[in-house]
Design a protein around this motif. Structure first.
Motif, PDB file in Angstrom:
ATOM      1  N   PRO A 209      22.070  34.001  98.667  1.00 12.65           N
ATOM      2  CA  PRO A 209      21.973  35.786  98.868  1.00 12.65           C
ATOM      3  C   PRO A 209      20.964  35.927  99.976  1.00 12.65           C
ATOM      4  N   ALA A 210      20.205  35.076 100.458  1.00 10.97           N
ATOM      5  CA  ALA A 210      19.187  35.366 101.594  1.00 10.97           C
ATOM      6  C   ALA A 210      20.284  35.436 102.945  1.00 10.97           C
ATOM      7  N   HIS A 215      23.459  38.608 107.077  1.00 11.44           N
ATOM      8  CA  HIS A 215      24.616  38.900 107.748  1.00 11.44           C
ATOM      9  C   HIS A 215      25.312  40.238 107.432  1.00 11.44           C
ATOM     10  N   GLU A 216      24.812  40.908 106.393  1.00 13.43           N
ATOM     11  CA  GLU A 216      25.461  42.384 106.082  1.00 13.43           C
ATOM     12  C   GLU A 216      25.030  43.400 107.028  1.00 13.43           C
ATOM     13  N   GLN A 519      23.812  40.843  93.402  1.00 11.05           N
ATOM     14  CA  GLN A 519      22.727  41.966  94.103  1.00 11.05           C
ATOM     15  C   GLN A 519      22.748  41.914  95.312  1.00 11.05           C
ATOM     16  N   ALA A 520      23.161  40.801  96.020  1.00  6.92           N
ATOM     17  CA  ALA A 520      23.280  40.732  97.438  1.00  6.92           C
ATOM     18  C   ALA A 520      24.563  41.295  98.058  1.00  6.92           C
ATOM     19  N   ASN A 539      29.512  42.610 103.912  1.00  5.18           N
ATOM     20  CA  ASN A 539      29.096  41.495 104.211  1.00  5.18           C
ATOM     21  C   ASN A 539      30.263  40.664 104.221  1.00  5.18           C
ATOM     22  N   VAL A 540      30.752  40.128 103.171  1.00  6.20           N
ATOM     23  CA  VAL A 540      32.150  39.064 102.948  1.00  6.20           C
ATOM     24  C   VAL A 540      33.377  39.917 103.657  1.00  6.20           C
TER      25      VAL A 540
END
Length: 672
Positions: A209-210, A215-216, A519-520, A539-540
């Protein structure tokens, strides 16, 4: 500028307009009328193409009935022949152009970036990877000649990538308060998306998650913050005074209503008392008629009504004088102990009624005493627990925490069993089916009676209900309800006295809390946080959209990826020719400017080449305009007139007339 046309009727001056490019977005009514000349890579709307050509010629300063300049147009790889024929017919018949030539745009971009300085024949080698609007084409070029018979095209381009990003955003934010447009996703695609060298390895990294938060990219969309009107101190006092006045009025109305009700009951009681006094004055027949007229069946009904009214009046008077309700006096049942032979028919009926009333009263008294006993036991337990808590708070808290953990474990076990039963291949589901089969083959009821349906023995044994609860997934047991109540009680005690136990440790918080990774991936905001709910967290998706060029199947396109197509094309050449091609891998087109493309192509090509073979990947200097510059360079050469179709040749051979040359869709290497 987007190549889009819209025919729009302006309302103020009531005149028709033809809007081009960005002007279509200015008029909201024109957006629904927008049309593109091409749908994908195929030319279908020739009216829109004619309007686009008119716009282009006028902006070039050519405002004459005919076009006296030769025309050089680009086309996509493997464009349909009938589209070229209709375009030629449009240019020759409507604009009367003297000559017309077609060239593949990516080949022209390669020509401009590899053109030698002195005017010598073009003999550069290389392989062109062109990222177009609706497709991606790969063209090998040897000795300055495009080998179109070995070229390939993938049906995935910038338009499909933009639509794919929009679908991912809509799937991730189904209730987003603002409409996300294609223009906005196009900006997101061009500025935030990039290629990854190892997409699978990147996903493993983003499992943290970090790392996903690092990267988001967060985009804040416009929002309207809720406005709250602030009242002055005078207005607040005025509103409070108005509420107090309304409360006083309501109290006065309620008191008046109670007084009227009390007076009505007193008058009814006085009337019925006077009526009962007439019983001694009238004979039996007249008295029966009087009771019937007043709505009473007999003397007992009249006495009951008078007694009831006396109780209400006495209670109301007591409440007015003492301010509290009068304690209920135990009722008397005088006829219960009287023998039946001493009573007449009316007396027996009244005795039966009093017996039922006494049974109800006794039951209520037993329930009240049971509640009193339970309350005393509960208070005693609370006192004992309070003493234990005061003597050893840590031990008391640890004991409740163990109890809390045990109850949660039981609840989780039930949920796990339900999940196993939903999987028909699990052992629990197979055992359930075996129990159902055993019930179906139960021989306790004779076969003849089962057919006739005259007797059903289910439920005769408690084990039947145990089996029912075992095979029925949706049935909630009483134990589960008791566990939830006990869990809530334990949590309330821990929250009140244990400072280390917070709301985050409660069962409701644990079950509703999403995992840290989810949550991330998509942070959740509070219900009233309008600003947070108007944000998009990418993000992804930043790498997934670009990965579709190398794995189109992940976006639902059934075709080979870019790396596989390059391997297939290079496999058709010898090692010497392959070395000449990969020494100049030329990428062009708008999406070629995305980050990480050259590194991804290098990681895809290097494993399929010999270790000693050099590999060089070059990006176009200006991927958007180099195709036009290459056409301008080629139009200055003598070869341009040789590849153009003149108007005389068109009139003789028609629009299907084609001249083969190295930069066109049809060259000497293609068998016609």
């Amino acid at each position: 500028m987007p190549n889009v046309i819209a025919k729009f009727k302006e309302r103020r001056q009531n005149r028709p307009l033809i809007l081009m490019g960005e002007a279509v977005d200015v008029e909201s009514g024109a957006r629904s009328q927008a049309r593109y000349p091409w749908e994908g890579d195929v030319l279908l709307n020739f009216d829109a193409l004619e309007n686009a050509l008119d716009y282009a010629f006028i902006h070039l300063g050519i405002d004459t009935p005919i076009i006296e300049h030769p025309v050089f147009m680009t086309e996509r790889l493997a464009s349909p022949l009938h589209s070229r024929a209709l375009t030629s017919e449009l240019l020759f018949e409507l604009y009367s152009v003297p000559s017309l030539a077609y060239g593949v745009d990516s080949a022209m971009s390669f020509y401009h970036n590899n053109l030698p300085s002195p005017p010598v024949p073009f003999t550069t080698d290389g392989i062109v990877v062109s990222f177009n609007t609706a497709s991606t084409s790969i063209i090998p070029i040897l000795a300055g000649k495009g080998l179109m018979s070995h070229a390939k095209r993938i049906p995935w381009g910038a338009t499909q990538a933009n639509e794919y990003l929009l679908k991912l955003i809509q799937l991730k934010y189904p209730t987003f308060p603002t409409r996300v447009t294609t223009a906005q996703t196009n900006w997101l695609f061009q500025n935030l998306c990039e290629f990854s060298v190892d997409y699978t390895g990147l996903l493993r990294t983003l499992k943290d998650p970090a790392q996903m938060r690092a990267h988001e990219k967060i985009l804040q969309f416009p929002f309207s913050a809720p406005t709250t009107e602030e009242k002055t101190e005078e207005e607040i006092q005025r509103i409070a005074e108005r509420r107090r006045e309304q409360g006083r009025k309501l109290q006065e109305l309620a008191a008046k209503a109670r007084e009227e009700k009390f007076q009505k009951k007193e008058s009814d009681l006085q009337y019925l008392t006077t009526l009962r006094e007439r019983r001694e004055e009238e004979n039996k027949k007249d008295w029966a008629n009087t009771l019937r007229e007043e709505g009473f069946d007999n003397d007992a009904a009249l006495d009951g009504a008078i007694k009831k009214l006396e109780g209400h009046v006495k209670k109301a008077r007591k409440k007015d004088t003492d301010g509290d309700e009068m304690q209920e006096e135990p009722p008397s049942f005088p006829l219960v102990d009287v023998p039946d032979d001493e009573l007449d028919e009316e007396g027996l009926k009244e005795k039966k009624k009093q017996r039922l009333m006494k049974a109800g009263y006794d039951a209520r008294e037993r329930a009240r005493k049971e509640k009193e006993r339970e309350r005393e036991e509960r208070e005693a337990g609370e006192r004992k627990e309070e003493e234990a808590r005061e003597q050893d708070l840590g031990g008391w808290a640890n004991k409740l925490r163990r109890e809390h953990e045990a109850i949660i474990t039981k609840i989780k076990e039930r949920g796990r069993r339900r999940a196993e039963l939903s999987d028909r291949k699990s052992a629990a589901a197979q055992a359930r089916m075996k129990s159902i089969a055993n019930l179906a083959a139960d021989e306790r009821v004779p076969k003849r009676k089962r057919k006739m349906g005259t007797e059903d023995m289910f439920g005769a044994d408690d084990a039947d209900w145990a089996i029912y609860r075992k095979i029925n997934i949706a049935a909630e047991s009483s134990d589960e309800e008791e566990d939830l109540v006990s869990l809530q009680t334990v949590e309330q005690k821990l929250l009140a006295y244990d400072p280390t136990f917070t709301l985050e440790h409660t069962h409701a918080s644990l079950t509703s809390q999403r995992s840290a990774l989810m949550q991330a991936f998509r942070p959740q905001y509070d219900e009233g946080n309008v600003e947070g709910k108007s944000r998009i967290h990418l993000n992804v998706e930043r790498w997934r959209v670009c990965e579709a060029w190398f794995s189109p199947s992940m976006a639902g396109v059934d075709c080979a990826g870019l790396g596989e197509v390059l391997q297939n094309i290079l496999g058709r050449f010898s090692d010497a020719e392959k070395g000449r091609l990969v020494s100049n891998v030329f990428v062009t087109g708008g999406p070629s400017q995305l980050k990480g493309l050259t590194s991804r192509l290098h990681s895809s090509l290097r494993p399929i080449l010999p270790p000693e073979m050099p590999l060089q990947i070059v990006r176009a200097a200006d991927p958007f305009n180099d195709a036009w510059r290459g056409m301008a360079d080629f139009a200055k050469t003598d070869e341009f007139s040789k590849v153009s179709v003149t108007k005389a040749e068109y009139e003789e051979w028609g629009g299907e007339r084609i001249k083969r040359w190295w930069g066109g869709n049809w060259n000497s290497s293609v068998q016609m």
